[in-house]
Design a protein around this motif. Structure first.
Motif, PDB file in Angstrom:
ATOM      1  N   LYS A 188      -5.970  -4.192  -9.574  1.00  0.00           N
ATOM      2  CA  LYS A 188      -6.434  -5.332  -9.739  1.00  0.00           C
ATOM      3  C   LYS A 188      -7.546  -5.607  -8.611  1.00  0.00           C
ATOM      4  N   TYR A 189      -7.583  -4.789  -7.548  1.00  0.00           N
ATOM      5  CA  TYR A 189      -8.456  -4.934  -6.327  1.00  0.00           C
ATOM      6  C   TYR A 189      -9.695  -4.068  -6.743  1.00  0.00           C
ATOM      7  N   LYS A 190     -10.793  -4.642  -6.402  1.00  0.00           N
ATOM      8  CA  LYS A 190     -12.130  -3.963  -6.438  1.00  0.00           C
ATOM      9  C   LYS A 190     -12.813  -3.495  -5.144  1.00  0.00           C
ATOM     10  N   THR A 191     -12.467  -4.656  -4.211  1.00  0.00           N
ATOM     11  CA  THR A 191     -12.810  -3.997  -2.963  1.00  0.00           C
ATOM     12  C   THR A 191     -11.643  -4.500  -1.939  1.00  0.00           C
TER      13      THR A 191
ATOM     14  N   VAL B 108       0.895  -1.238  -0.047  1.00  0.00           N
ATOM     15  CA  VAL B 108      -0.170  -0.056  -0.195  1.00  0.00           C
ATOM     16  C   VAL B 108       0.908   1.409  -0.070  1.00  0.00           C
ATOM     17  N   LYS B 109       0.416   2.289  -0.795  1.00  0.00           N
ATOM     18  CA  LYS B 109       1.137   3.426  -0.732  1.00  0.00           C
ATOM     19  C   LYS B 109       0.142   4.465   0.182  1.00  0.00           C
ATOM     20  N   TRP B 110       0.460   4.427   1.387  1.00  0.00           N
ATOM     21  CA  TRP B 110      -0.410   5.457   2.212  1.00  0.00           C
ATOM     22  C   TRP B 110      -0.280   6.750   2.081  1.00  0.00           C
TER      23      TRP B 110
ATOM     24  N   ASP C 193      -9.805   2.127  -9.956  1.00  0.00           N
ATOM     25  CA  ASP C 193      -8.434   2.216 -10.527  1.00  0.00           C
ATOM     26  C   ASP C 193      -7.303   2.357  -9.654  1.00  0.00           C
ATOM     27  N   GLY C 194      -7.250   1.308  -8.836  1.00  0.00           N
ATOM     28  CA  GLY C 194      -6.144   1.337  -7.789  1.00  0.00           C
ATOM     29  C   GLY C 194      -6.242   2.636  -6.720  1.00  0.00           C
ATOM     30  N   ILE C 195      -7.363   3.261  -6.357  1.00  0.00           N
ATOM     31  CA  ILE C 195      -7.068   4.256  -5.447  1.00  0.00           C
ATOM     32  C   ILE C 195      -8.339   4.116  -4.510  1.00  0.00           C
ATOM     33  N   ILE C 196      -8.044   4.080  -3.260  1.00  0.00           N
ATOM     34  CA  ILE C 196      -8.979   4.047  -2.123  1.00  0.00           C
ATOM     35  C   ILE C 196      -9.276   5.520  -1.670  1.00  0.00           C
TER      36      ILE C 196
ATOM     37  N   THR D 151      -9.076   0.874  14.863  1.00  0.00           N
ATOM     38  CA  THR D 151      -9.200   0.401  16.240  1.00  0.00           C
ATOM     39  C   THR D 151     -10.656   1.117  16.748  1.00  0.00           C
ATOM     40  N   ASN D 152     -11.272   0.369  17.408  1.00  0.00           N
ATOM     41  CA  ASN D 152     -12.769   0.602  17.912  1.00  0.00           C
ATOM     42  C   ASN D 152     -13.740   0.562  16.908  1.00  0.00           C
ATOM     43  N   GLU D 153     -13.433   0.217  15.665  1.00  0.00           N
ATOM     44  CA  GLU D 153     -14.279   0.295  14.706  1.00  0.00           C
ATOM     45  C   GLU D 153     -14.570  -0.772  14.027  1.00  0.00           C
ATOM     46  N   GLY D 154     -13.442  -1.716  14.023  1.00  0.00           N
ATOM     47  CA  GLY D 154     -13.599  -2.977  13.457  1.00  0.00           C
ATOM     48  C   GLY D 154     -13.191  -2.873  11.872  1.00  0.00           C
ATOM     49  N   TRP D 155     -13.663  -3.961  11.324  1.00  0.00           N
ATOM     50  CA  TRP D 155     -13.360  -4.281   9.978  1.00  0.00           C
ATOM     51  C   TRP D 155     -14.668  -3.763   9.141  1.00  0.00           C
ATOM     52  N   ARG D 156     -14.257  -2.971   7.938  1.00  0.00           N
ATOM     53  CA  ARG D 156     -15.239  -2.761   7.016  1.00  0.00           C
ATOM     54  C   ARG D 156     -14.722  -2.883   5.566  1.00  0.00           C
ATOM     55  N   ASP D 157     -15.608  -2.976   4.616  1.00  0.00           N
ATOM     56  CA  ASP D 157     -15.232  -3.295   3.226  1.00  0.00           C
ATOM     57  C   ASP D 157     -15.240  -1.834   2.571  1.00  0.00           C
TER      58      ASP D 157
END
Ligand SMILES: [Zn+2]
Length: 325
Positions: free
Chosen positions: A260-263, A236-238, A280-283, A269-275
């Motif tokens: 290549k990733y779609k999700t 990951v490039k943060w 195009d490679g950007i979150i 912390t305190n929130e847990g996991w989410r999708d």
């Protein structure tokens, strides 16, 4: 059969991930949150031996990182923080039995001033026959709360005392509490000749790992080592956040990943996991979360074992005010 064999080999080559573990105390029941019993240590070492893991000196992994070479997946390095006496009394003999090298990180003030629970310089010298010795600060501060000058002074004092007492130079540094900021890292990199700086973020090592930001997995109590060895590095490039937000509100997670990733999965912390969605490679996830913990972990990955960690440590700007002094 031959084809299948080749496929498996190339798969493990592409996803080569070595692991570095960190221990604290050994057979010291007073501190359950930092302790590894002798029986547990032997169980872990037996597991590594039987499953063909190769315990290598940390320096071997660092050399691979320097040369941008692939690191074999079966490599494991073992580190120990603080140089507690319980390592000398209860742990060292087991490392010797298995012929497993280690890196021991010295809390210099504690050793130098003979604090009760810590190894002496003589004991550290003895241990250095079987492993390497690194620096773990002078006064074991939370580095993110110090000024640049204070970080520099603590490290210089630690470095000089270490060299004076052991007649060797420390080549690696482990952050106290595993806590740091980008600025702390920069001060250590710019002013000292460390080959490697180690944090305490769960993760693994591949050839892209920054040798000044090496993740280590803490082993405490009875652990599922099979699980721990399953962690893989997610590239990951943060972009954002880079530091703990000044007003404590996390508004955005912005990162660049393989298109290549779609999700992907995001943990806070305190929130847990989410999708989260990838375009195009950007979150670019817009949020509005008040971070309650002074130490917040953000993880991004393709599954819970294939992750990149970002630890945000709240900086106490006005120490006097917060300490109530
Ligand atoms: Zn420590």
């Amino acid at each position: 059969m031959r084809y299948l064999f080749l496929v498996i080999i190339s798969f493990s080559y592409i996803f080569a991930n070595a692991h570095i573990f960190v221990y604290h105390r050994f057979a010291d029941e007073r501190y359950a949150s930092a302790n590894t019993s002798k029986a547990e240590l032997i169980r872990q070492f037996e597991y590594l031996k039987k499953n063909n893991y190769q315990v290598v000196p940390l320096e071997k992994i660092v050399a691979k990182l320097k040369n941008n070479e692939t690191i074999p997946s079966n490599w494991v390095a073992l580190t120990i923080d603080d140089a507690y006496k319980s390592f000398y009394d209860n742990g060292l003999e087991i490392f010797k039995q298995y012929n497993y090298p280690f890196s021991l990180y010295v809390y210099v003030e504690a050793t130098n001033k003979h604090y009760g629970d810590y190894m002496s310089w003589e004991q550290i010298k003895e241990a250095s026959k079987y492993g390497t010795i690194g620096l773990h600060s002078y006064s074991h501060p939370r580095l993110q709360n110090l000024s640049a000058q204070e970080v520099l002074e603590d490290t210089k004092k630690a470095y000089n005392t270490f060299v004076e007492k052991l007649a060797i130079k420390p080549t690696s540094y482990a952050y106290p509490y595993g806590e740091y900021t980008a600025n702390v890292t920069k001060i250590l990199r710019d002013n000292f000749d460390f080959d490697a700086i180690l944090n305490q973020n769960t993760g693994s090592i591949n050839e892209k790992t920054d040798r000044y930001d090496i993740p280590r997995i803490a082993l405490v109590g009875e652990v599922n080592i099979t699980h721990k060895l399953r962690y893989k590095t997610f590239d990951v490039k943060w972009q954002e956040p880079k530091e703990f937000p000044k007003d404590g509100i996390l508004r955005r997670v912005h990162a660049i990943v393989d298109p290549k990733y779609k999700t992907l999965k995001l943990y806070i912390t305190n929130e847990g996991w989410r999708d989260v969605e990838v375009k195009d490679g950007i979150i670019d996830e817009k949020l509005n979360i008040y971070l309650q913990k002074a130490r917040t972990r953000i993880m991004l990955g393709s599954d819970v074992f294939t992750v990149s960690n970002k630890i945000l440590n709240k900086i106490k700007i006005n120490k006097g005010e917060i300490d109530g002094k």
